[in-house]
Design an enzyme around this catalytic site. Structure first.
Site, PDB file in Angstrom:
ATOM      1  N   ARG A  49       0.816  -1.221   0.000  1.00  0.00           N
ATOM      2  CA  ARG A  49       0.000   0.000   0.000  1.00  0.00           C
ATOM      3  C   ARG A  49       0.846   1.266   0.000  1.00  0.00           C
ATOM      4  O   ARG A  49       0.490   2.258  -0.638  1.00  0.00           O
ATOM      5  CB  ARG A  49      -0.924  -0.025   1.198  1.00  0.00           C
ATOM      6  CG  ARG A  49      -1.973  -1.113   1.065  1.00  0.00           C
ATOM      7  CD  ARG A  49      -2.999  -0.914   2.098  1.00  0.00           C
ATOM      8  NE  ARG A  49      -4.026  -1.926   2.049  1.00  0.00           N
ATOM      9  CZ  ARG A  49      -4.944  -2.065   2.984  1.00  0.00           C
ATOM     10  NH1 ARG A  49      -4.957  -1.240   4.008  1.00  0.00           N
ATOM     11  NH2 ARG A  49      -5.859  -2.985   2.887  1.00  0.00           N
TER      12      ARG A  49
ATOM     13  N   ASP B  91     -15.584   8.506   9.929  1.00  0.00           N
ATOM     14  CA  ASP B  91     -14.446   7.626   9.643  1.00  0.00           C
ATOM     15  C   ASP B  91     -13.185   8.474   9.662  1.00  0.00           C
ATOM     16  O   ASP B  91     -13.217   9.678   9.394  1.00  0.00           O
ATOM     17  CB  ASP B  91     -14.605   6.933   8.283  1.00  0.00           C
ATOM     18  CG  ASP B  91     -13.772   5.662   8.186  1.00  0.00           C
ATOM     19  OD1 ASP B  91     -14.339   4.571   8.331  1.00  0.00           O
ATOM     20  OD2 ASP B  91     -12.547   5.758   7.973  1.00  0.00           O
TER      21      ASP B  91
END
Ligand SMILES: C[S@@+](CC[C@H](N)C(=O)[O-])C[C@H]1O[C@@H](n2cnc3c(N)ncnc32)[C@H](O)[C@@H]1O
Length: 291
Positions: A51, A160
């Site tokens: 990532r 979030d």
């Protein structure tokens, strides 16, 4: 001498585009933990490499050492958000763990209807809402089961840590494969097809979307509201935190709810040895207890 150089790295290192040593992994893992509460085990090493390599390419950097230096510098402040977004796991779906929505309907919404309540205040928090499927599933459950929902004082707060997820939730646009499981009736009632080429996309209708407010919120930081919250969905979020971080979080979450209020956790999460402010009343379903 046969002219061949002795390999200095393992096979895996040689295949890699960027060198990724123990120090790189450890220091990035510590930074993730400090910023998000997420604990990355050794088993997540490849995932972190994969990532974050993308960030190195975007930033045109040649090594993880340079990336770490950037994150530690003043210019690195802008990168922290993308760094966090890259390491979060956002897996979600509409009506995931469907039994929670059945419980919400039967144990929370049905009594409100039975009592003939009008103008009732309902506050629900989807903590770790990812791209919005969870809060929209809550909203659909409410709208399908409370005949007066548009005249009631209902608010769903969806938060979030990952800014890209918050933006996606706010947009409320989903590709056809994301909405495939919700059924034709729900799709035609709560979504409108968005014109455009390529894969079909569907947008949540404004009446339903109006129930929800999306915000970025890091659960590691002070919670900027007081409640009381009737229902909290905090599902598949605390699994990434260690026990101490979970304990500390629920010390701050518990005062937001009154006795009897509901809390839903994810399928592999539990408050065992984490919080005594909630009692287990069903599969990963809790009620706030007095005290
Ligand atoms: C696996 S998803 C779960 C989504 C949804 N609740 C569900 O169960 O389908 C976990 C979400 O938690 C968010 N998250 C992780 N750490 C967080 C933190 N410290 N504060 C807020 N959200 C966090 C991630 O960004 C991610 O979107």
């Amino acid at each position: 001498m046969n002219g061949l150089k002795t390999p200095v790295n393992t096979g895996r290192e040689r295949e890699r585009e960027f060198e990724f040593g123990d120090e790189d992994f450890r220091s990035l893992r510590d930074l993730v933990r400090e910023k998000t509460g997420i604990t990355l085990s050794e088993a997540k090493r490849e995932l972190v490499y994969g990532r974050l390599s993308r960030r190195l390419r975007v930033l045109n950097l040649g090594s993880f050492r340079e990336y770490r230096q950037l994150l530690a510098s003043d210019q690195g402040k802008d990168e922290i958000g993308d760094f966090i977004n890259a390491v979060t796991t956002n897996l979600t779906s509409f009506f995931r763990e469907n039994h929670h929505f059945d419980y919400l309907r039967d144990a929370f919404l049905a009594p409100i209807v039975a009592a003939g309540a009008r103008g009732q205040r309902i506050r629900i928090w989807s903590a770790g809402c990812s791209s919005g499927e969870e809060p929209y599933s809550i909203a659909m459950t409410i709208a399908e089961n409370l005949p007066d929902w548009q005249r009631m004082d209902i608010k769903i707060l969806a938060t979030d840590l990952d800014t890209e997820m918050v933006e996606r939730g706010q947009n409320g646009v989903y590709r056809e494969d994301r909405v495939a499981g919700i059924g034709a009736k729900r799709l035609s009632t709560w979504f409108r097809e968005v014109p455009g080429a390529g894969a079909r996309h569907y947008k949540v209708v404004p009446e339903l979307a109006s129930l929800i407010t999306f915000r970025r919120l890091n659960l590691m930081e002070p919670l900027p509201f007081k409640g009381p919250l009737d229902v909290i969905f905090c599902r598949n979020v605390i699994i990434y935190f260690d026990k101490e971080t979970q304990r500390e979080l629920f010390l701050r979450v518990a005062p937001l709810q009154r006795p009897g209020a509901l809390l839903f956790l994810g399928h592999s999460e539990s408050l065992f040895k984490v919080s005594e402010a909630f009692s287990l009343i069903g599969k990963t379903i809790y009620r706030r207890v007095a005290g």
